[in-house]
Design an enzyme around this catalytic site. Structure first.
Site, PDB file in Angstrom:
ATOM      1  N   GLY A  32      -3.024 -12.516  -2.178  1.00 49.22           N
ATOM      2  CA  GLY A  32      -2.403 -11.941  -1.017  1.00 49.22           C
ATOM      3  C   GLY A  32      -1.678 -10.678  -0.932  1.00 49.22           C
ATOM      4  O   GLY A  32      -1.947  -9.714  -1.834  1.00 49.22           O
ATOM      5  N   CYS A  33      -0.660 -10.711  -0.403  1.00 50.78           N
ATOM      6  CA  CYS A  33       0.122  -9.286  -0.441  1.00 50.78           C
ATOM      7  C   CYS A  33       0.580  -9.026  -1.788  1.00 50.78           C
ATOM      8  O   CYS A  33       0.989  -9.939  -2.348  1.00 50.78           O
ATOM      9  CB  CYS A  33       1.575  -9.595   0.543  1.00 50.78           C
ATOM     10  SG  CYS A  33       2.766  -8.151   0.308  1.00 50.78           S
ATOM     11  N   PHE A  34       0.264  -7.852  -2.313  1.00 55.46           N
ATOM     12  CA  PHE A  34       0.136  -7.422  -3.761  1.00 55.46           C
ATOM     13  C   PHE A  34       1.704  -7.142  -3.853  1.00 55.46           C
ATOM     14  O   PHE A  34       2.269  -7.193  -5.032  1.00 55.46           O
ATOM     15  CB  PHE A  34      -0.530  -6.253  -4.251  1.00 55.46           C
ATOM     16  CG  PHE A  34      -0.658  -4.963  -3.207  1.00 55.46           C
ATOM     17  CD1 PHE A  34       0.349  -4.594  -2.611  1.00 55.46           C
ATOM     18  CD2 PHE A  34      -1.685  -4.366  -3.307  1.00 55.46           C
ATOM     19  CE1 PHE A  34       0.350  -3.528  -1.668  1.00 55.46           C
ATOM     20  CE2 PHE A  34      -2.149  -3.067  -2.586  1.00 55.46           C
ATOM     21  CZ  PHE A  34      -0.909  -2.639  -1.880  1.00 55.46           C
ATOM     22  N   TRP A  35       2.907  -6.842  -2.975  1.00 55.26           N
ATOM     23  CA  TRP A  35       4.255  -6.534  -3.123  1.00 55.26           C
ATOM     24  C   TRP A  35       4.694  -7.828  -3.825  1.00 55.26           C
ATOM     25  O   TRP A  35       5.473  -7.874  -4.677  1.00 55.26           O
ATOM     26  CB  TRP A  35       4.799  -6.480  -1.926  1.00 55.26           C
ATOM     27  CG  TRP A  35       4.312  -5.315  -1.267  1.00 55.26           C
ATOM     28  CD1 TRP A  35       3.759  -4.078  -1.493  1.00 55.26           C
ATOM     29  CD2 TRP A  35       4.824  -5.005   0.362  1.00 55.26           C
ATOM     30  NE1 TRP A  35       3.670  -3.187  -0.518  1.00 55.26           N
ATOM     31  CE2 TRP A  35       4.195  -3.614   0.694  1.00 55.26           C
ATOM     32  CE3 TRP A  35       5.499  -5.605   1.333  1.00 55.26           C
ATOM     33  CZ2 TRP A  35       4.536  -2.926   1.797  1.00 55.26           C
ATOM     34  CZ3 TRP A  35       5.507  -5.055   2.758  1.00 55.26           C
ATOM     35  CH2 TRP A  35       5.022  -3.692   2.817  1.00 55.26           C
ATOM     36  N   TYR A 177      10.097  -8.942   5.237  1.00 58.03           N
ATOM     37  CA  TYR A 177       8.452  -9.122   5.233  1.00 58.03           C
ATOM     38  C   TYR A 177       8.539 -10.581   4.702  1.00 58.03           C
ATOM     39  O   TYR A 177       7.736 -11.579   5.279  1.00 58.03           O
ATOM     40  CB  TYR A 177       7.651  -8.323   4.320  1.00 58.03           C
ATOM     41  CG  TYR A 177       6.496  -8.942   3.931  1.00 58.03           C
ATOM     42  CD1 TYR A 177       5.225  -9.072   4.516  1.00 58.03           C
ATOM     43  CD2 TYR A 177       6.224  -9.405   2.467  1.00 58.03           C
ATOM     44  CE1 TYR A 177       4.051  -9.492   4.265  1.00 58.03           C
ATOM     45  CE2 TYR A 177       5.127 -10.084   2.275  1.00 58.03           C
ATOM     46  CZ  TYR A 177       4.217 -10.332   3.083  1.00 58.03           C
ATOM     47  OH  TYR A 177       3.071 -10.868   2.679  1.00 58.03           O
TER      48      TYR A 177
END
Length: 203
Positions: A32-35, A177
């Site tokens: 999912g979100c790489f952050w 986020y």
């Protein structure tokens, strides 16, 4: 003469730490979100670096806008380089599984689409075998089908600089986020007390 060579080799080994050092290894995780994946995994002792980027698609050197647009076939991913003498590949797999929802075939949490699917990209046959065994263990633990794929390593492209270490460099924006996406709540719904297993307390 042979004795001198052996002695010299022994001295070199001693200066290098006394024993032959294991080479660093690399694995790529799409979660999912790489952050979030980067922030989780780079905090683990033994992880040398974690780079946010893209893999799995056909477009050469894609931009973030191209990938999130869904037209390149890539997934957001993180390339993890680690020291196997300090952290094992199996430990990294454990940390990865417990920071994603492996049962979701359509993305992760609030991020939906093919670019947010989950996968482990292995770099060797040994990594492949370990990843397959780990996935089967997860399937048994959850009692559900696991959508996360185990795939051979494909070209990896680093994302733009502003995405690297995003959680560290933009803590307020990242926290907004993370909370807004409901990541922690969703993970605990999947894993219960084992959510974030294998990760430092400040995940």
């Amino acid at each position: 003469m042979l004795g001198r060579i052996a002695f010299a080799f022994g001295l070199a080994a001693a200066f290098a730490g006394g024993t032959a050092m294991a080479a660093e290894q690399t694995v790529v995780f799409a979660g999912g979100c790489f952050w979030s994946v980067e922030a989780h995994l780079e905090s683990i002792p033994g992880v040398v670096s974690a780079v946010s980027g893209f893999t799995g698609g056909e477009t050469r050197d894609p931009t973030y806008r191209q990938v999130v647009g869904g037209g390149t076939g890539h997934m957001e991913a993180v390339q993890v380089t680690f020291d196997p003498e300090r952290v094992s590949y199996e430990d990294l797999l454990n940390a990865f599984w417990h920071s994603i929802d492996p049962t979701d075939p359509d993305g992760q949490f609030c991020d939906k689409g093919s670019q947010y699917r989950t996968a482990v990209f292995y770099a060797s046959l040994a990594q492949e075998a370990a990843a397959e065994a780990s996935r089967e263990s997860v399937r048994r633990e959850l009692g559900q089908a696991v959508s996360t794929r185990i795939l051979p390593a494909l070209p990896f492209y680093a994302a733009e600089d502003y995405h690297q270490d995003f959680a560290k460099n933009n803590p307020a924006r990242y926290e907004a986020y993370r909370v807004g996406c409901g990541r922690d709540r969703a993970l605990r719904a999947v894993w219960g007390e084992r959510a974030f297993a294998g990760l430092p307390a400040n995940h």
